[in-house]
Design an enzyme around this catalytic site. Structure first.
Site, PDB file in Angstrom:
ATOM      1  N   ARG A 183     -33.206  15.845  20.435  1.00 25.74           N
ATOM      2  CA  ARG A 183     -33.943  14.591  20.287  1.00 25.74           C
ATOM      3  C   ARG A 183     -35.250  14.649  21.080  1.00 25.74           C
ATOM      4  O   ARG A 183     -36.295  14.191  20.614  1.00 25.74           O
ATOM      5  CB  ARG A 183     -33.080  13.415  20.741  1.00 25.74           C
ATOM      6  CG  ARG A 183     -31.839  13.187  19.894  1.00 25.74           C
ATOM      7  CD  ARG A 183     -31.010  12.040  20.423  1.00 25.74           C
ATOM      8  NE  ARG A 183     -31.737  10.779  20.371  1.00 25.74           N
ATOM      9  CZ  ARG A 183     -31.319   9.654  20.954  1.00 25.74           C
ATOM     10  NH1 ARG A 183     -30.187   9.636  21.649  1.00 25.74           N
ATOM     11  NH2 ARG A 183     -32.032   8.546  20.861  1.00 25.74           N
ATOM     12  N   CYS A 240     -34.830   7.007  28.046  1.00 24.54           N
ATOM     13  CA  CYS A 240     -33.962   7.679  27.077  1.00 24.54           C
ATOM     14  C   CYS A 240     -34.364   7.186  25.696  1.00 24.54           C
ATOM     15  O   CYS A 240     -35.542   6.980  25.434  1.00 24.54           O
ATOM     16  CB  CYS A 240     -32.492   7.400  27.383  1.00 24.54           C
ATOM     17  SG  CYS A 240     -32.086   5.638  27.467  1.00 24.54           S
TER      18      CYS A 240
END
Length: 285
Positions: A183, A240
């Site tokens: 990611r 995040c």
């Protein structure tokens, strides 16, 4: 007072303690109903369910009409009312757990500190450790007498998108991204339709805070792990995908004896909501 982690056996000794509140934070980012469904199948006695999407998050669109990310912070007053509904008062010991190594429980740990409540700990090893210890599960849910917790001075700090953007120029602080490496690199479009990371951000996957058994590494190991990322935690920003797993890194820093890092609550999902903000891809610099 337990303020970071608690083990399963210690928690089991307080299941009947009226001054302890246990909250089940199980969740699945791809299946919003999974946490509550799992809770209904079985949970720690006396536990109440904390919904990551509703109880631990606020409106995705702010008062200014701007997108705030997938899991923006709840309003402080609303969150205080939620805590009272769970029976939490100023002197209550709160324990949060999940079945994901603390991935979601750490969000509740951080939120309680955000409203000034220090007596909150995450069950180390979560439900896996509880069951491994042969401790019982129940299926019935309980309701607590409302508590009276009040808002106090925050024990944590945050930064907003503008501050992160300004930091790209000043380079005064280090941004640390808690997402998985694919990611971070921009290779997982299923979760992150716009892939990549904030330019200059370093990658520290939250699961790297755990042992193979799913418990937090000891303080010395965590301190050594974070050492290459920054010298001063007070000049670090944790982020995040949506401000949830970044809290795991913040808890790990506390366990390591490295307090002071800030949370960017909107994180990647808010960052890419504005296409004028820069995006980087590829491996960690």
């Amino acid at each position: 007072m337990h303020t970071k982690l608690i083990d399963a056996v210690t928690l089991s000794r307080h299941l009947e303690d009226p001054n302890w509140v246990i909250l089940d934070c199980r969740h699945d980012l791809m299946n919003p109903n999974a946490g509550l469904d799992s809770f209904a199948i079985g949970h720690i006695a006396g536990a109440q369910f904390a919904n990551v999407d509703t109880d631990l998050s606020g409106a995705k669109i702010g008062a200014d009409g701007k997108f705030q990310g997938r899991h923006p912070l709840p309003g402080r007053a609303a969150f205080i009312e939620t805590l009272r509904g769970w029976g939490i008062s100023d002197d209550t010991q709160v324990v949060a757990y999940d079945a994901h190594g603390g991935m979601f429980a750490a969000r509740l740990w951080w939120l309680l500190r955000w409203v000034g409540h220090p007596a909150v700990a995450v069950l180390d090893g979560g439900l896996v450790a509880w069951q491994a210890a042969g401790l019982p599960m129940v299926t019935h849910a309980e309701r607590r007498t409302p508590g009276s917790i009040g808002e106090r001075a925050s024990l944590v700090s945050t930064v907003n998108a503008d501050e992160v953007l300004a930091n790209l120029e000043s380079q005064e602080r280090t941004v640390v991204d808690a997402r998985a490496a694919d990611r971070y690199r921009g290779e997982n479009e299923t979760i992150d339709p716009v892939g990549g990371h904030i330019p200059g951000a370093k990658n520290r996957f939250f699961k790297d805070n755990l042992t193979p058994e799913g418990r937090f590494k000891d303080a010395a190991q965590l301190k050594a792990d974070f050492a290459p990322l920054f010298a001063d935690p007070a000049k670090a920003i944790m982020q995040c995908g949506s401000g949830v797993t970044a809290c795991h890194n913040l808890l790990a820093l506390e366990v390591a004896g490295l307090p002071g890092a800030a949370l960017y609550p909107g994180s990647w999902s808010e960052w890419v909501g504005d296409t004028t903000r820069p995006v980087a891809t590829g491996a960690q610099p």
